[in-house]
Design a protein around this motif. Structure first.
Motif, short mmCIF file in Angstrom:
data_model
loop_
_atom_site.label_atom_id
_atom_site.label_comp_id
_atom_site.label_asym_id
_atom_site.label_seq_id
_atom_site.Cartn_x
_atom_site.Cartn_y
_atom_site.Cartn_z
N ASN A 29 126.82 -26.84 134.17
CA ASN A 29 126.77 -25.45 133.70
C ASN A 29 127.15 -25.36 132.22
OD1 ASN A 29 125.93 -24.33 136.12
ND2 ASN A 29 128.00 -23.93 136.83
N LYS A 30 128.13 -26.13 131.83
CA LYS A 30 128.54 -26.14 130.43
C LYS A 30 127.39 -26.64 129.55
CE LYS A 30 131.87 -28.17 127.24
NZ LYS A 30 132.98 -29.10 127.06
N ALA A 31 126.75 -27.71 129.96
CA ALA A 31 125.61 -28.24 129.19
C ALA A 31 124.48 -27.21 129.12
CB ALA A 31 125.12 -29.53 129.82
N HIS A 32 124.25 -26.49 130.21
CA HIS A 32 123.20 -25.47 130.24
C HIS A 32 123.52 -24.33 129.26
CE1 HIS A 32 119.95 -23.07 131.79
NE2 HIS A 32 120.78 -22.08 132.06
N VAL A 33 124.75 -23.87 129.28
CA VAL A 33 125.15 -22.79 128.37
C VAL A 33 125.06 -23.27 126.92
CG1 VAL A 33 127.10 -21.35 127.62
CG2 VAL A 33 126.57 -21.57 130.05
N GLN A 34 125.44 -24.51 126.67
CA GLN A 34 125.33 -25.05 125.31
C GLN A 34 123.88 -25.12 124.87
OE1 GLN A 34 127.62 -28.65 126.04
NE2 GLN A 34 129.29 -27.91 124.73
N SER A 39 119.44 -22.74 121.61
CA SER A 39 118.11 -22.12 121.52
C SER A 39 118.15 -20.74 120.86
CB SER A 39 117.46 -22.02 122.90
OG SER A 39 118.13 -21.08 123.71
N ILE A 40 119.32 -20.10 120.82
CA ILE A 40 119.40 -18.78 120.18
C ILE A 40 120.05 -18.86 118.80
CG2 ILE A 40 119.47 -17.55 122.38
CD1 ILE A 40 122.49 -17.08 121.83
N GLY A 41 120.15 -20.07 118.30
CA GLY A 41 120.81 -20.29 117.02
C GLY A 41 120.21 -19.52 115.86
N ASP A 42 118.91 -19.28 115.91
CA ASP A 42 118.26 -18.59 114.80
C ASP A 42 118.09 -17.08 115.03
OD1 ASP A 42 116.41 -18.90 116.82
OD2 ASP A 42 114.74 -19.42 115.49
N TRP A 43 118.59 -16.57 116.13
CA TRP A 43 118.54 -15.13 116.37
C TRP A 43 119.45 -14.43 115.38
CZ3 TRP A 43 118.80 -13.95 122.34
CH2 TRP A 43 117.73 -14.58 122.97
N ARG A 44 119.08 -13.21 115.02
CA ARG A 44 119.87 -12.45 114.06
C ARG A 44 120.19 -11.07 114.64
NH1 ARG A 44 119.51 -15.98 110.40
NH2 ARG A 44 117.74 -16.69 109.21
N GLY A 45 121.20 -10.45 114.09
CA GLY A 45 121.56 -9.10 114.50
C GLY A 45 122.85 -9.05 115.28
N GLN A 46 123.29 -7.81 115.50
CA GLN A 46 124.57 -7.59 116.18
C GLN A 46 124.54 -8.09 117.62
OE1 GLN A 46 125.94 -3.53 116.10
NE2 GLN A 46 127.72 -3.97 117.39
N ALA A 47 123.45 -7.84 118.33
CA ALA A 47 123.36 -8.29 119.72
C ALA A 47 123.43 -9.81 119.80
CB ALA A 47 122.07 -7.78 120.36
N ALA A 48 122.79 -10.48 118.88
CA ALA A 48 122.82 -11.95 118.86
C ALA A 48 124.25 -12.44 118.59
CB ALA A 48 121.86 -12.49 117.82
N GLU A 49 124.92 -11.81 117.66
CA GLU A 49 126.30 -12.21 117.34
C GLU A 49 127.23 -11.97 118.54
OE1 GLU A 49 127.46 -13.92 114.77
OE2 GLU A 49 125.36 -14.02 114.15
N GLU A 50 127.03 -10.84 119.23
CA GLU A 50 127.84 -10.55 120.41
C GLU A 50 127.59 -11.59 121.50
OE1 GLU A 50 127.26 -6.52 121.67
OE2 GLU A 50 127.95 -5.71 119.76
N LYS A 54 130.32 -14.14 123.06
CA LYS A 54 130.62 -14.20 124.49
C LYS A 54 130.39 -15.61 125.04
CE LYS A 54 129.85 -9.36 125.50
NZ LYS A 54 129.06 -8.37 126.23
N MET A 55 129.33 -16.25 124.58
CA MET A 55 129.05 -17.61 125.04
C MET A 55 130.11 -18.58 124.53
SD MET A 55 124.91 -17.72 124.82
CE MET A 55 124.81 -19.42 125.34
N ALA A 56 130.55 -18.41 123.31
CA ALA A 56 131.60 -19.27 122.76
C ALA A 56 132.89 -19.11 123.55
CB ALA A 56 131.82 -18.97 121.28
N HIS A 57 133.22 -17.86 123.89
CA HIS A 57 134.42 -17.61 124.69
C HIS A 57 134.28 -18.25 126.07
CE1 HIS A 57 137.94 -15.68 126.32
NE2 HIS A 57 137.20 -15.22 127.32
N THR A 60 134.76 -21.94 125.81
CA THR A 60 136.17 -22.27 125.60
C THR A 60 136.93 -22.24 126.92
OG1 THR A 60 136.12 -21.41 123.34
CG2 THR A 60 138.28 -21.57 124.40
N VAL A 61 136.73 -21.18 127.68
CA VAL A 61 137.42 -21.05 128.98
C VAL A 61 136.95 -22.14 129.93
CG1 VAL A 61 137.70 -19.57 131.01
CG2 VAL A 61 137.84 -18.58 128.71
N LEU A 62 135.65 -22.38 129.97
CA LEU A 62 135.10 -23.39 130.86
C LEU A 62 135.63 -24.78 130.50
CD1 LEU A 62 133.27 -24.07 133.21
CD2 LEU A 62 131.34 -24.16 131.61
#
Length: 90
Positions: A29-34, A39-50, A54-57, A60-62
């Motif tokens: 699951n961790k590898a999948h989320v990573q 794959s969303i590295g080049d997305w831009r905007g507030q929604a992408a940053e949020e 959330k994925m980084a958090h 971290t917890v995982l």
């Protein structure tokens, strides 16, 4: 019963197998989320940053939970080994 805790050696071995399976699922699951994060590295905007936040958090917890489970897995393996030795010495 005399109020003692009884654990079968077979149950300890099964718990080790179950914990190993759980660890493999968590790592997958961790590898999948990573990979999703990559794959969303080049997305831009507030929604992408949020979403990245959330994925980084989540990662971290995982990661922390995986580390905790690894320690518990080592403790369980040590305990199982001691119980196997004690059973052989009986």
């Amino acid at each position: 019963m005399s109020g003692r805790i009884l654990v079968e050696l077979h149950d300890l071995i099964q718990a080790e197998k179950d914990l190993t399976h759980l660890m493999n699922l968590l790592k997958a699951n961790k590898a999948h989320v990573q990979s999703i994060g990559d794959s969303i590295g080049d997305w831009r905007g507030q929604a992408a940053e949020e979403l990245r936040s959330k994925m980084a958090h989540f990662l971290t917890v995982l990661t922390r939970r995986i580390t905790e489970f690894e320690h518990q897995q080592m403790d369980l393996a040590k305990y199982t080994y001691r119980m196997e030795r004690a059973d052989l010495e009986r």
